[in-house]
Design a protein around this motif. Structure first.
Motif, PDB file in Angstrom:
ATOM      1  N   GLU A  36      18.108 -10.096  -4.870  1.00 37.00           N
ATOM      2  CA  GLU A  36      16.888  -9.868  -5.264  1.00 37.00           C
ATOM      3  C   GLU A  36      16.459 -11.029  -6.082  1.00 37.00           C
ATOM      4  O   GLU A  36      15.075 -11.081  -6.108  1.00 37.00           O
ATOM      5  CB  GLU A  36      16.896  -8.593  -5.976  1.00 37.00           C
ATOM      6  CG  GLU A  36      17.374  -7.240  -5.191  1.00 37.00           C
ATOM      7  CD  GLU A  36      16.394  -7.065  -3.999  1.00 37.00           C
ATOM      8  OE1 GLU A  36      15.278  -7.517  -3.860  1.00 37.00           O
ATOM      9  OE2 GLU A  36      16.760  -6.491  -3.166  1.00 37.00           O
TER      10      GLU A  36
ATOM     11  N   GLY B  68      16.923 -14.117  -5.602  1.00 41.07           N
ATOM     12  CA  GLY B  68      16.609 -15.244  -4.427  1.00 41.07           C
ATOM     13  C   GLY B  68      17.519 -16.305  -4.418  1.00 41.07           C
ATOM     14  O   GLY B  68      17.446 -17.317  -4.568  1.00 41.07           O
TER      15      GLY B  68
ATOM     16  N   PRO C 147      20.259 -17.161  -2.260  1.00 39.19           N
ATOM     17  CA  PRO C 147      21.179 -16.836  -0.977  1.00 39.19           C
ATOM     18  C   PRO C 147      22.663 -17.431  -0.994  1.00 39.19           C
ATOM     19  O   PRO C 147      23.294 -16.757  -0.548  1.00 39.19           O
ATOM     20  CB  PRO C 147      20.406 -17.576   0.041  1.00 39.19           C
ATOM     21  CG  PRO C 147      19.520 -18.383  -0.565  1.00 39.19           C
ATOM     22  CD  PRO C 147      19.439 -18.050  -2.089  1.00 39.19           C
TER      23      PRO C 147
ATOM     24  N   ARG D  30      18.585  -8.176   3.419  1.00 42.94           N
ATOM     25  CA  ARG D  30      17.714  -8.698   2.604  1.00 42.94           C
ATOM     26  C   ARG D  30      17.712 -10.206   2.687  1.00 42.94           C
ATOM     27  O   ARG D  30      16.681 -11.091   2.376  1.00 42.94           O
ATOM     28  CB  ARG D  30      18.208  -8.294   0.941  1.00 42.94           C
ATOM     29  CG  ARG D  30      17.903  -7.070   0.617  1.00 42.94           C
ATOM     30  CD  ARG D  30      16.265  -6.513   0.629  1.00 42.94           C
ATOM     31  NE  ARG D  30      15.822  -7.087  -0.541  1.00 42.94           N
ATOM     32  CZ  ARG D  30      14.535  -7.707  -0.436  1.00 42.94           C
ATOM     33  NH1 ARG D  30      13.730  -7.793   0.643  1.00 42.94           N
ATOM     34  NH2 ARG D  30      14.149  -8.456  -1.397  1.00 42.94           N
TER      35      ARG D  30
ATOM     36  N   HIS E  53      14.417 -12.743   3.275  1.00 49.54           N
ATOM     37  CA  HIS E  53      14.157 -13.938   2.417  1.00 49.54           C
ATOM     38  C   HIS E  53      13.821 -14.979   3.224  1.00 49.54           C
ATOM     39  O   HIS E  53      13.464 -15.999   3.177  1.00 49.54           O
ATOM     40  CB  HIS E  53      15.215 -13.999   1.512  1.00 49.54           C
ATOM     41  CG  HIS E  53      15.171 -13.382  -0.072  1.00 49.54           C
ATOM     42  ND1 HIS E  53      14.306 -13.079  -0.649  1.00 49.54           N
ATOM     43  CD2 HIS E  53      16.011 -12.474  -0.130  1.00 49.54           C
ATOM     44  CE1 HIS E  53      14.268 -12.269  -1.513  1.00 49.54           C
ATOM     45  NE2 HIS E  53      15.545 -11.837  -1.334  1.00 49.54           N
ATOM     46  N   GLN E  54      14.693 -15.027   4.630  1.00 47.60           N
ATOM     47  CA  GLN E  54      14.632 -16.071   5.726  1.00 47.60           C
ATOM     48  C   GLN E  54      13.366 -15.764   6.423  1.00 47.60           C
ATOM     49  O   GLN E  54      13.219 -16.697   7.499  1.00 47.60           O
ATOM     50  CB  GLN E  54      15.773 -16.232   6.469  1.00 47.60           C
ATOM     51  CG  GLN E  54      16.906 -16.843   5.435  1.00 47.60           C
ATOM     52  CD  GLN E  54      18.432 -16.711   6.175  1.00 47.60           C
ATOM     53  OE1 GLN E  54      18.484 -15.822   7.173  1.00 47.60           O
ATOM     54  NE2 GLN E  54      19.360 -17.213   5.524  1.00 47.60           N
TER      55      GLN E  54
END
Length: 180
Positions: free
Chosen positions: A15, A17, A19, A50, A54-55
């Motif tokens: 959450e 960010g 990864p 998630r 993000h990607q």
């Protein structure tokens, strides 16, 4: 560290960010808990979805969440209530893919199960996401109701809270564009 702590650590990482950290924790959880139902059929799908979001790949996120369907209403070891996290993330993925109707169905799961989600943050945020889903679907009247429901829940909160500022701006924009 327990698997519950590692799971929550991964949620925070994804959450916020991060990864690399999320992937590392996912790999460790997968390797250390290959037969743990909640890890394999709830949390890893959520975390991987998630990451896909993000990607910029909401379609992959939706696909990754399919193993979580049978367990999404479960009360996991990490929380004392059901968060319906998979449904929430699936709803976000549908929103990002432009499917407001499917997104609305997912967010409605949280709103329709108040006894499961109680006062979890996702339960409140689902109302805002439902408003966005209705707006995306062109259902302005439903969107207005959902925006107002969300803002009513937060009526005593600090008005400078970013999510409230954004929701208020979205509602104001919608009210300006609706023909009278």
């Amino acid at each position: 560290d327990s698997k519950e702590v590692r799971t929550l650590d991964a949620l925070v990482a994804v959450e916020s960010g991060d990864p690399t950290k999320t992937l590392a924790i996912c790999e460790a959880l997968d390797k250390q808990s290959p037969s743990a139902t909640f890890i394999q059929k709830y949390w890893l799908p959520v975390l991987r979805a998630r990451l896909a979001m993000h990607q910029g790949d909401p379609g992959k996120a939706i696909q990754l969440l399919s193993p979580a369907l049978p367990t999404e209403t479960a009360i996991t070891d990490e929380f004392s209530v059901s968060s319906l996290y998979p449904a929430y993330v699936r709803g976000q993925a549908y929103l990002r893919s432009g499917d407001g109707k499917a997104a609305a169905e997912e967010f409605q799961k949280l709103i329709g199960h108040p006894g499961l989600v109680l006062n979890t943050p996702l339960a409140a945020l689902a109302r805002l996401q439902l408003a966005r889903a209705h707006a995306l679907s062109g259902e302005s009247s439903k969107a207005l109701v959902s925006y107002r429901d969300f803002l009513a829940l937060w009526k005593d909160a600090d008005r400078n809270t970013p999510v409230l500022v954004k929701a208020s701006a979205e509602l104001a924009q919608m009210q300006r564009t609706i023909p009278r």
